[in-house]
Enzyme design. Structure first.
Site, PDB file in Angstrom:
ATOM      1  N   MET A  30       0.846  -1.233   0.122  1.00 49.81           N
ATOM      2  CA  MET A  30       0.259   0.036  -0.152  1.00 49.81           C
ATOM      3  C   MET A  30       0.958   0.874  -0.179  1.00 49.81           C
ATOM      4  SD  MET A  30      -3.459  -0.793   1.881  1.00 49.81           S
ATOM      5  CE  MET A  30      -2.668  -0.694   3.229  1.00 49.81           C
ATOM      6  N   GLY A  31       2.276   0.896  -0.403  1.00 49.29           N
ATOM      7  CA  GLY A  31       3.398   2.266  -0.694  1.00 49.29           C
ATOM      8  C   GLY A  31       3.474   2.643   0.940  1.00 49.29           C
ATOM      9  N   LEU A  33       6.491   2.961   1.700  1.00 47.93           N
ATOM     10  CA  LEU A  33       7.306   2.096   1.749  1.00 47.93           C
ATOM     11  C   LEU A  33       8.737   2.304   2.972  1.00 47.93           C
ATOM     12  CD1 LEU A  33       7.790   1.143  -1.947  1.00 47.93           C
ATOM     13  CD2 LEU A  33       5.934   0.101  -0.139  1.00 47.93           C
ATOM     14  N   GLY A  36      11.280  -2.647   5.594  1.00 43.49           N
ATOM     15  CA  GLY A  36      10.716  -3.764   4.983  1.00 43.49           C
ATOM     16  C   GLY A  36      10.023  -4.615   4.108  1.00 43.49           C
ATOM     17  N   HIS A  37       9.953  -3.450   3.661  1.00 42.99           N
ATOM     18  CA  HIS A  37       9.037  -3.864   1.668  1.00 42.99           C
ATOM     19  C   HIS A  37      10.173  -4.100   0.934  1.00 42.99           C
ATOM     20  CE1 HIS A  37       5.957  -0.799   3.404  1.00 42.99           C
ATOM     21  NE2 HIS A  37       5.017  -2.033   3.184  1.00 42.99           N
ATOM     22  N   GLY A 149       4.825 -10.035   4.276  1.00 37.85           N
ATOM     23  CA  GLY A 149       5.328  -9.651   5.462  1.00 37.85           C
ATOM     24  C   GLY A 149       5.087 -10.897   6.914  1.00 37.85           C
ATOM     25  N   ASP A 152       2.256  -9.231   9.238  1.00 33.71           N
ATOM     26  CA  ASP A 152       1.122  -9.463   9.237  1.00 33.71           C
ATOM     27  C   ASP A 152       0.848 -10.452   9.231  1.00 33.71           C
ATOM     28  OD1 ASP A 152      -0.184  -6.554   9.384  1.00 33.71           O
ATOM     29  OD2 ASP A 152       1.477  -6.547   6.904  1.00 33.71           O
ATOM     30  N   GLN A 155      -3.131 -12.403   7.812  1.00 27.17           N
ATOM     31  CA  GLN A 155      -2.900 -12.199   6.511  1.00 27.17           C
ATOM     32  C   GLN A 155      -2.141 -12.312   5.747  1.00 27.17           C
ATOM     33  OE1 GLN A 155      -2.515  -7.664   4.970  1.00 27.17           O
ATOM     34  NE2 GLN A 155      -0.918  -8.524   4.452  1.00 27.17           N
ATOM     35  N   ARG A 189       2.742   2.948   9.946  1.00 28.06           N
ATOM     36  CA  ARG A 189       1.750   3.232  10.699  1.00 28.06           C
ATOM     37  C   ARG A 189       2.269   3.733  12.068  1.00 28.06           C
ATOM     38  NH1 ARG A 189      -2.505  -0.454   9.454  1.00 28.06           N
ATOM     39  NH2 ARG A 189      -3.910   0.618   8.285  1.00 28.06           N
TER      40      ARG A 189
END
Ligand code: PAF
Length: 286
Positions: A30-31, A33, A36-37, A149, A152, A155, A189
Site C-alpha cells: 500500500m506504499g 515503503l 521491511g518492504h 511480510g 501481518d 494476513q 503506521r
C-alpha cells in the site's frame, strides 16, 4: 523501473517478460515503503528474474472509522526505494482502475477460519477487503510467486488459504519482520507516532519475547501470561486490543500440547493501532 497505472499496460509489460522466458515475482503493497518492504523486493530479486511491485491503498480493507484518508501517499520516495531494491515494474492503479464497476457491487472473496478472531474481530470486513484485492492483483499479474511480510501474520495465513482454496498456481513466501534496533516492528503506521510514543512502542515486542521465554521455560497458563502483559501495556499507556497465543499453522487458540506457537497482539497507542507477533517452536520432549 517502469511505472504503469492501467491493467492494460501492466498486462503488456508482463506479456513481454513472459515472452523473454522470465519468472515473475510479485510484492503487493500500500506504499509508504520502509526497509521491511525493500527486504521483500530484495528477496523477490533472488527468487525471480522479473520483479513487480504494486502500490494501491485499498479502500475495501479499511473500516469506516479507520485511517484511509490520512494513509500516507509517498509515491516519489517509494519509487526510489523500489529502484534501489531492484524492482522492474511498478503498478499504481487508482480506485477506478481496480474497481471499475464500483466498490459496492464488487465480487468479494471471503476466507473463513483463519480470518476470524484477532484482527478479523477488531476490524470487521478487513480480511474480506484484503482477500478481494489480493485475488484481483494475482489475476492481473499472474506471478509465479508472491512475497509478504510475516508482520501481518494473520494476513499471510489468509492469503495462503485463499491461494490453496482457489487453486491459484502461485507460491506464497513469508519474510521475517524487519525491526528497528529497539525491536519495534517497522510499519507505515509508525509514522503516526510522536517521539514519546516511539519510546514506549518497543515495549510490545519486549513483552512478546518475555512471554515466549516463559512458555519455553514451561509456563502453559497462557491466560495468566496474557493478563500480566496486558496490565503492563495498560500501565505504559497502551489500550490493548488483543493478545493471544495461537497454534501457528491453523491459528486456532493454542493448547498446552501445541509445539508450533505464535503470540499475536494489537494495541492502540493514542489513536494508532500497532500489531506485532512472535512465532516460535518448542522443542519436542525426548
Ligand atoms: O499488507 C498490505 O500492505 C496490504 O494489506 C496488501 C497485502 C497490499 C493488500 O492491500
Amino acid at each position: 523501473m517502469n511505472t504503469v497505472k492501467s491493467v492494460r499496460e501492466l498486462r503488456a509489460a508482463i506479456a513481454q517478460a513472459r515472452a523473454e522466458g522470465k519468472q515473475i515475482a510479485f510484492v503487493p503493497t500500500m506504499g509508504n515503503l520502509h526497509a521491511g518492504h525493500s527486504a521483500l523486493v530484495s528477496k523477490a530479486t533472488q527468487r525471480a528474474d522479473f520483479v513487480i511491485a504494486s502500490i494501491f491503498v485499498n479502500p475495501l480493507q479499511f473500516g469506516p472509522s479507520e485511517d484511509l484518508g490520512k494513509y500516507p501517499r509517498t509515491l516519489l520516495a517509494d519509487q526510489e526505494k523500489l529502484v534501489d531494491a531492484g524492482c522492474h515494474l511498478l503498478f499504481t492503479p487508482d480506485v477506478g482502475e481496480m474497481y471499475p464497476h464500483g466498490i459496492d457491487d464488487q465480487t468479494r472473496v471471503s476466507v473463513p477460519g483463519v480470518s476470524e478472531g484477532l484482527c478479523g474481530a477488531s476490524r470487521p470486513g478487513h480480511f474480506e477487503g484484503v482477500a478481494t484485492v489480493v485475488s484481483k492483483l494475482f489475476n492481473m499479474v499472474q506471478p509465479d510467486l508472491a512475497i509478504f511480510g510475516q508482520k501481518d501474520f494473520q494476513q499471510l495465513a489468509v492469503i495462503r488459504t485463499l491461494v490453496r482454496d482457489l487453486n491459484m498456481p502461485i507460491q506464497i513466501i513469508g519474510e521475517p519482520t524487519v525491526r528497528a534496533e529497539d525491536g519495534l516492528a517497522l510499519s507505515s503506521r509508525n509514522g503516526y507516532l510522536s517521539s514519546e510514543q516511539l519510546n514506549v512502542a518497543p515495549l510490545l515486542y519486549r513483552s512478546l519475547e518475555e512471554m515466549a521465554a516463559a512458555i519455553r521455560a514451561g509456563e502453559r497458563d497462557y491466560a495468566k501470561l496474557v493478563s500480566a502483559a496486558q496490565a503492563q501495556h495498560s500501565a505504559a499507556g497502551f489500550r490493548p486490543d488483543y493478545l493471544e497465543v495461537r497454534e501457528s499453522n491453523s491459528l486456532r487458540p493454542a493448547t498446552a500440547d501445541d509445539r508450533q506457537l505464535v503470540i499475536l497482539l494489537a494495541a492502540f497507542i493514542g489513536s494508532t493501532r500497532l500489531i506485532d507477533n512472535l512465532a516460535f517452536e518448542l522443542d519436542i520432549p525426548t
